[in-house]
Scaffold this motif. Structure first.
Motif, PDB file in Angstrom:
ATOM      1  N   GLU A 278      82.000  49.688  78.109  1.00 57.76           N
ATOM      2  CA  GLU A 278      80.979  49.018  78.931  1.00 57.76           C
ATOM      3  C   GLU A 278      81.416  48.970  80.389  1.00 57.76           C
ATOM      4  N   HIS A 279      82.718  48.770  80.624  1.00 56.23           N
ATOM      5  CA  HIS A 279      83.208  48.714  82.008  1.00 56.23           C
ATOM      6  C   HIS A 279      83.090  50.086  82.694  1.00 56.23           C
ATOM      7  N   LYS A 280      83.465  51.156  81.961  1.00 57.05           N
ATOM      8  CA  LYS A 280      83.358  52.511  82.533  1.00 57.05           C
ATOM      9  C   LYS A 280      81.908  52.864  82.831  1.00 57.05           C
ATOM     10  N   PHE A 281      80.994  52.540  81.914  1.00 55.62           N
ATOM     11  CA  PHE A 281      79.590  52.860  82.139  1.00 55.62           C
ATOM     12  C   PHE A 281      79.062  52.157  83.386  1.00 55.62           C
ATOM     13  N   LYS A 282      79.418  50.918  83.531  1.00 57.08           N
ATOM     14  CA  LYS A 282      78.941  50.179  84.709  1.00 57.08           C
ATOM     15  C   LYS A 282      79.518  50.786  85.991  1.00 57.08           C
ATOM     16  N   THR A 283      80.789  51.197  85.937  1.00 53.14           N
ATOM     17  CA  THR A 283      81.413  51.787  87.128  1.00 53.14           C
ATOM     18  C   THR A 283      80.728  53.095  87.515  1.00 53.14           C
ATOM     19  N   LEU A 284      80.514  54.007  86.520  1.00 54.53           N
ATOM     20  CA  LEU A 284      79.845  55.267  86.800  1.00 54.53           C
ATOM     21  C   LEU A 284      78.405  55.056  87.210  1.00 54.53           C
ATOM     22  N   PHE A 285      77.736  54.137  86.593  1.00 57.60           N
ATOM     23  CA  PHE A 285      76.323  53.872  86.858  1.00 57.60           C
ATOM     24  C   PHE A 285      76.116  53.420  88.300  1.00 57.60           C
ATOM     25  N   ASN A 286      76.988  52.536  88.772  1.00 56.52           N
ATOM     26  CA  ASN A 286      76.798  51.963  90.105  1.00 56.52           C
ATOM     27  C   ASN A 286      77.385  52.835  91.216  1.00 56.52           C
ATOM     28  N   ASN A 287      78.278  53.772  90.894  1.00 51.96           N
ATOM     29  CA  ASN A 287      78.929  54.582  91.929  1.00 51.96           C
ATOM     30  C   ASN A 287      78.516  56.051  91.891  1.00 51.96           C
ATOM     31  N   ALA A 288      77.485  56.392  91.144  1.00 55.43           N
ATOM     32  CA  ALA A 288      77.011  57.772  91.093  1.00 55.43           C
ATOM     33  C   ALA A 288      76.443  58.209  92.436  1.00 55.43           C
ATOM     34  N   GLY A 289      76.465  59.512  92.730  1.00 54.24           N
ATOM     35  CA  GLY A 289      75.933  60.015  93.999  1.00 54.24           C
ATOM     36  C   GLY A 289      74.420  60.055  94.033  1.00 54.24           C
ATOM     37  N   ASP A 290      73.773  60.080  92.886  1.00 57.99           N
ATOM     38  CA  ASP A 290      72.315  60.089  92.804  1.00 57.99           C
ATOM     39  C   ASP A 290      71.820  58.746  92.281  1.00 57.99           C
ATOM     40  N   GLY A 291      70.502  58.497  92.519  1.00 55.85           N
ATOM     41  CA  GLY A 291      69.904  57.299  91.958  1.00 55.85           C
ATOM     42  C   GLY A 291      69.747  57.432  90.455  1.00 55.85           C
ATOM     43  N   ILE A 292      70.004  56.319  89.733  1.00 58.72           N
ATOM     44  CA  ILE A 292      69.893  56.321  88.279  1.00 58.72           C
ATOM     45  C   ILE A 292      69.019  55.143  87.865  1.00 58.72           C
ATOM     46  N   ALA A 293      68.083  55.448  86.964  1.00 61.86           N
ATOM     47  CA  ALA A 293      67.202  54.380  86.455  1.00 61.86           C
ATOM     48  C   ALA A 293      67.045  54.560  84.958  1.00 61.86           C
ATOM     49  N   ILE A 294      67.003  53.415  84.247  1.00 66.20           N
ATOM     50  CA  ILE A 294      66.708  53.412  82.813  1.00 66.20           C
ATOM     51  C   ILE A 294      65.396  52.651  82.629  1.00 66.20           C
ATOM     52  N   HIS A 295      64.402  53.324  82.006  1.00 66.90           N
ATOM     53  CA  HIS A 295      63.084  52.691  81.830  1.00 66.90           C
ATOM     54  C   HIS A 295      62.561  53.033  80.454  1.00 66.90           C
ATOM     55  N   ASP A 296      61.559  52.250  80.015  1.00 61.61           N
ATOM     56  CA  ASP A 296      60.969  52.510  78.703  1.00 61.61           C
ATOM     57  C   ASP A 296      59.873  53.557  78.840  1.00 61.61           C
ATOM     58  N   LEU A 297      59.202  53.856  77.739  1.00 61.25           N
ATOM     59  CA  LEU A 297      58.177  54.905  77.750  1.00 61.25           C
ATOM     60  C   LEU A 297      56.961  54.513  78.572  1.00 61.25           C
ATOM     61  N   GLU A 298      56.762  53.195  78.855  1.00 62.70           N
ATOM     62  CA  GLU A 298      55.634  52.755  79.691  1.00 62.70           C
ATOM     63  C   GLU A 298      55.991  52.711  81.161  1.00 62.70           C
ATOM     64  N   GLY A 299      57.245  53.021  81.525  1.00 59.03           N
ATOM     65  CA  GLY A 299      57.637  53.064  82.914  1.00 59.03           C
ATOM     66  C   GLY A 299      58.258  51.786  83.423  1.00 59.03           C
ATOM     67  N   ARG A 300      58.508  50.777  82.596  1.00 57.80           N
ATOM     68  CA  ARG A 300      59.158  49.540  83.039  1.00 57.80           C
ATOM     69  C   ARG A 300      60.657  49.773  83.158  1.00 57.80           C
ATOM     70  N   PHE A 301      61.188  49.417  84.358  1.00 58.44           N
ATOM     71  CA  PHE A 301      62.622  49.580  84.593  1.00 58.44           C
ATOM     72  C   PHE A 301      63.404  48.581  83.756  1.00 58.44           C
ATOM     73  N   LEU A 302      64.421  49.102  83.057  1.00 57.41           N
ATOM     74  CA  LEU A 302      65.340  48.246  82.318  1.00 57.41           C
ATOM     75  C   LEU A 302      66.644  48.054  83.073  1.00 57.41           C
ATOM     76  N   GLU A 303      67.023  49.059  83.884  1.00 60.15           N
ATOM     77  CA  GLU A 303      68.240  48.978  84.680  1.00 60.15           C
ATOM     78  C   GLU A 303      68.160  50.030  85.781  1.00 60.15           C
ATOM     79  N   VAL A 304      68.639  49.730  86.995  1.00 61.96           N
ATOM     80  CA  VAL A 304      68.708  50.660  88.114  1.00 61.96           C
ATOM     81  C   VAL A 304      70.058  50.479  88.794  1.00 61.96           C
ATOM     82  N   ASN A 305      70.559  51.565  89.439  1.00 57.55           N
ATOM     83  CA  ASN A 305      71.829  51.415  90.151  1.00 57.55           C
ATOM     84  C   ASN A 305      71.585  51.128  91.622  1.00 57.55           C
ATOM     85  N   GLN A 306      72.643  50.827  92.348  1.00 57.80           N
ATOM     86  CA  GLN A 306      72.519  50.397  93.740  1.00 57.80           C
ATOM     87  C   GLN A 306      72.086  51.556  94.643  1.00 57.80           C
ATOM     88  N   VAL A 307      72.459  52.834  94.280  1.00 55.29           N
ATOM     89  CA  VAL A 307      72.064  53.981  95.102  1.00 55.29           C
ATOM     90  C   VAL A 307      70.553  54.091  95.171  1.00 55.29           C
TER      91      VAL A 307
END
Length: 981
Positions: A229-258
């Motif tokens: 969980e710690h590694k995922f959070k580190t990669l998720f927040n420090n990736a060079g591109d924007g990252i978003a996790i959303h459901d099939l209806e388009g509601r964001f479940l998680e987004v990174n700072q980029v």
């Protein structure tokens, strides 16, 4: 519960100890029995067998020493043989003093066989045999025969002794087996009880260990989950591109700072907006087909536009895939800003549009060529060559050229300029679609200067009109000059009194008069030898009278008094219809006269060349067998073996013979001589003198002064070697009767063509002067001018052919050098040979020769009509690690290949064979299996060349005789190329 477990453990361990005690008792009983058996076995049996075996080994050493002494007689080998005999005799004496059980191992019989043989050998090696000395080949042979017989008898007796000893041991082993049967029964029972006890203890231990491991595994899983969980959070927040996790209806479940920073929203704001809140495209990003692709394939890619908080829009590419997030299906999307890429694509489209407009309106033909294929052409080029765009694009550029030869010439010249200057311009001939031929000025430049394979852009300008205009102008200006000066003969005009009024340039060279002297006035009859002048005057009168007298032969007279034969064809020169003089052509027939004299010799030379080629071909086959077997023998002989040195000398002699055959073939025009290269002359001269020193008699002293720091020349090393040998051989013949001194020197000199002492015909510059002088009988001045003529010789029959000095003269003439001679009868002769000097880099030390590359058990079909070459080639190739099938009949080889075409990985065939040549065999094999690699071998290449065999599809042409390394590298290169990287 714990107490009962402890009691059980104690009981089990006591049982194990009891069993172990029983096993120890059984072991002690077994040991006592074995010791009893051992006492019944003779203690000296094995030792005595070993001593007898050593006697056999000593005899084998004596036999080897005797064979070596007979093969290589020397005091050292004889001394070694005597030492081996003494050592074997001492060992036999020791055996006789210590052996027992005579009837068991027959030691006395061995002593009776060996001892007399060694005693005889010692006497013969000291006193000799029947009058022959102890070092004679007969004595060594007798010793070898006596010892060999004793050796074979002793080895047979030893074998019988070993069998007897083995029978005794077998009897003792039978007694031991009976005893061990009872012991094994007791031991088996103890083992069963022990395994049962151990099983119970191990089972209890396993249960306890599994319980401990289960508790440790739960702790590790919990720790791993926290780290993941710690590694995922580190990669998720420090990736060079924007990252978003959303459901099939388009509601964001998680987004990174980029993604938050790029769109200008906080994380909480983005989570409320959802995917639809930032999508600025014309259609929704959640299109049914996109969702369907994502659901079925697990991933999807789309380009869209995202809205930034400040109202701007940014193009993005979204790469999405299905993931499990919190136990539910979700979509993870990687969002990349592609604004810069879009700007670059727009600029590229604008640039392409500009280039296309230039391409269309250019007044000259423009095209793009890749790998010889036309990729693009403009309208001007289509009109110029009378082809449509559809006919040109996709076709070969060859269709534009007049013929294949012109296509290759233009391509080579243009590519050479591109490699040197980056662009290339060449004039060539194109053939239009309507059949007309046009002159074209072609200019090309590569698309990528670092990668010529990427293609070239070319421009084509029709210069046919300009070429025609230039040709017409040149023709009108040069017609008379071509008529007067182009001919290699003398053209003249003279008036009725014989005064020359016109001559072409050749007259100055032929007759030795300058242009000014001719213009001042020279009588034409003065250019005729006095004995022919009356005839010339009479013929001139007849020509002016209107007669046609045809060709007439005269002796012409040069200004320096020399005469030479000529033929004159003349006619009357008319002014207003009246004869005013004579004009005609003077043809120098000096060379014709020489050619007539040399015609029969040339025919003999041609016959000699044919004979030399045939002899060289057969000799190549013989030399190939000697070379191959010598190389194989060297691989089996150790460095310390004297035979290795002898084999190396044989190999060197083979190399010299191989080079001699190459020279014979070059002389007979059956093989092209080596290309000239920048070569240092000094090492070649030293090598030639080293070879000559062994062949010249002791009455001739060789003195050499070779400057090793001299430069080099553009030469063929073999021809330089030929020059040195011919000149030194000529000097040897001059001193053969009385002996003398042969002086050879090499030095750098500078020639000034203005100086009086400069050799005739040499331009100013630096030269290497090779001097060969002798103290022989000298050269008669009457024949000094003829010594370089072919077949001219003053030697007796069998002493020489008269080609040596002619060959030297011809070689130096081809090099742009010269050869001069200075001789005094009774004092000696000196030849100076001048090579034009060039700079040559110092030769680096030759790298250490590596072992030839070995095969990987590939299968090779070897075809040659010579049995010895097939046998030798098969041995060499098998030694290199290949599986070889040798065939001496080409038709049989074809039938073998036709029956199993995939059985072989490579075919090696000779060129000249009865019934079917190597090329014909290769052609038939490639019809059966087009990809089969074939190597063609030949001893000469008059009718077959490297280019010709490659056009047939044959991989390479190998010249006989081949060394092991050469054939190994050829085969390995082809097979490695077939298998790929």
């Amino acid at each position: 519960m714990k107490r009962s477990r402890s009691l059980l453990r104690i009981f089990l361990w006591n049982a194990v100890i009891a069993v172990l005690v029983a096993l120890v008792a059984a072991g002690m009983l077994t040991n006592l029995t074995l010791r009893s058996v051992e006492k019944n076995l003779p203690n000296t049996l094995l030792e005595q067998l070993h001593d007898v075996a050593r006697i056999i080994e000593d005899l084998a050493d004596v036999v080897s020493a005797a064979e070596l002494t007979r093969a290589v007689p020397s005091s050292e080998n004889l001394k070694r043989l005597r030492g081996e005999v003494d050592a074997a005799n001492n060992a036999v004496v020791r055996l006789r003093n210590t052996y027992v059980f005579d009837n068991l191992i027959q030691a006395s019989a061995i002593h009776a066989v060996v001892a007399p043989a060694l005693a005889d050998a010692r006497v013969w090696l000291s006193e000799g045999v029947s009058g022959y000395g102890p070092e004679s080949e007969t004595t060594i042979g007798v010793v070898l025969l006596r010892i060999s017989k004793a050796f074979h008898k002793a080895r047979a007796l030893n074998h019988a002794s070993e069998e007897k000893a083995q029978a005794i041991l077998n009897e003792q082993r039978t007694r031991l087996d009976r005893f061990l049967f009872s012991v094994n029964l007791l031991f088996s029972l103890a083992v069963v009880i022990t395994f049962a006890m151990v099983f119970l203890l191990v089972f209890q231990h396993i249960l306890q260990r599994r319980e401990n491991e289960a508790r440790a595994e739960r702790r590790r899983a919990e720790q791993s989950l926290r780290e993941s969980e710690h590694k995922f959070k580190t990669l998720f927040n420090n990736a060079g591109d924007g990252i978003a996790i959303h459901d099939l209806e388009g509601r964001f479940l998680e987004v990174n700072q980029v993604l938050c920073d790029r769109l200008g929203y906080s994380k909480e704001e983005l989570l409320r907006l959802g995917l639809m809140g930032i999508d600025a495209s014309e259609g929704s990003v959640l299109l049914p087909e996109w969702v369907d692709e994502l659901t079925h394939k697990g991933s999807a890619f789309v380009e869209t536009i995202h809205a930034v908080r400040d109202g701007s829009r940014i193009p993005v590419e979204v790469n999405s895939r299905m993931v499990d997030f919190g136990g539910e299906r979700a979509i993870l999307s990687m969002v990349r800003d592609i604004t810069e890429r879009k700007h670059a694509e727009g600029a590229l489209r604008e640039s392409e549009a500009t280039l296309k407009s230039i391409f269309r309106v250019a007044p000259i033909g423009i095209g793009l060529l890749t790998d010889g294929i036309l990729k693009q052409v403009n309208d001007r080029l289509c009109r110029m060559v009378c082809y449509s765009r559809q006919e040109l694009v996709g076709g070969s550029a060859r269709m534009l050229y007049l013929d294949q030869e012109e296509f290759e010439r233009a391509g080579k010249e243009e590519h050479a300029q591109i490699r040197h200057w980056g662009t290339g311009t060449v004039e060539t001939l194109w053939k239009r679609g309507d059949g007309a031929v046009i002159d074209v000025l072609l200019s090309s430049t590569p698309i990528d200067p670092t990668d010529l394979a990427a293609g070239v852009t070319f421009t084509a300008l029709d210069i046919s009109e300009r070429k025609r205009a230039e040709a017409a102008l040149s023709e009108s200006q040069a017609r008379f000059r071509e008529l007067a000066e182009l001919l290699p003969e003398t053209i003249f005009e003279m008036d009725a009194d014989g005064r020359l009024t016109f001559v072409n340039r050749n007259a100055y060279d032929h007759f030795g008069y300058s242009k000014e002297e001719i213009e001042r006035g020279v009588n034409g009859y003065m250019m005729i030898s006095p004995e022919d002048r009356p005839k010339a005057a009479e013929n001139a009168r007849r020509v002016m009278a209107g007669e046609r007298i045809g060709l007439n032969e005269y002796k012409a007279l040069r200004k320096d008094g020399c005469t030479f034969p000529v033929i004159i064809h003349s006619s009357a020169k008319l002014d207003d219809g009246k004869p005013s003089g004579i004009r005609g052509i003077i043809i120098d027939i000096t060379e014709t006269k020489k050619l007539e004299a040399q015609l029969r010799q040339a025919q003999k030379m041609e016959a000699l060349g044919t004979l030399a080629g045939g002899i060289a071909h057969d000799f190549n086959n013989i030399l190939a067998a000697i070379l191959g077997y010598t190389e194989m023998a060297l691989t089996d002989v150790s460095r310390n073996n004297p035979a290795g040195h002898y084999l190396e000398q044989v190999l060197k002699a083979c190399h010299r013979a191989k080079e001699l055959v190459r020279q014979i073939l070059a002389t007979s025009r059956l093989r092209k001589p080596q290309e000239r290269a920048r070569t240092q002359i000094a090492p070649i001269v030293k090598e030639a003198l080293k070879l000559l020193r062994a062949s010249l008699p002791a009455t001739i002293e060789i003195r050499s002064n070779i400057e090793t720091q001299t430069g080099g020349a553009m030469v063929d090393p073999t021809e330089v070697h030929q020059v040195v040998v011919n000149l030194c051989t000529n000097a040897f013949h001059a001193m053969e009767e009385r002996g003398g001194v042969l002086e050879v020197s090499l030095a750098e000199v500078t020639i000034d063509e203005e100086a009086d002492a400069s050799p005739a015909g040499l331009r100013s510059g630096n030269y290497l002067r090779l001097t060969v002088g002798d103290t022989g009988h000298g050269i008669d001045p009457a024949i000094r001018e003829r010594i370089f003529d072919p077949y001219f010789t003053t030697k007796e029959v069998g002493k020489g052919s008269g080609l040596g000095l002619a060959a030297v003269h011809g070689i130096m003439k081809n090099y742009g050098g010269a050869v001069t001679v200075d001789s005094d009868p009774g004092v000696g002769t000196r030849f100076d040979v001048y090579f034009p000097s060039v700079e040559v880099a110092q030769r680096e030390e030759a790298p250490e020769e590596k072992a030839p590359p070995l095969g990987k058990a590939e299968r090779i079909l070897l075809v040659d009509d010579e049995d010895v070459l097939v046998e030798m080639g098969k041995s060499v190739l098998e030694h290199l690690g290949y599986k070889v099938r040798g065939v001496t009949d080409s038709v049989e080889a074809l039938e073998l290949f036709r029956a199993q075409p995939d059985r072989f990985d490579l075919v090696i065939t000779d060129y000249t064979m009865p019934r079917m040549t190597g090329v014909a065999l290769a052609r038939e094999m490639m019809r059966i299996r087009p990809d089969i690699p074939i190597v063609l071998c030949t001893g000469f290449s008059e009718r077959v060349t490297e280019e010709a065999v490659k056009e047939e599809g044959i991989r390479t042409l190998a010249m006989k005789p081949l060394e092991m390394r050469e054939i190994a590298e050829v085969i390995r290169g082809i097979l490695d190329e077939e298998s790929g990287p």
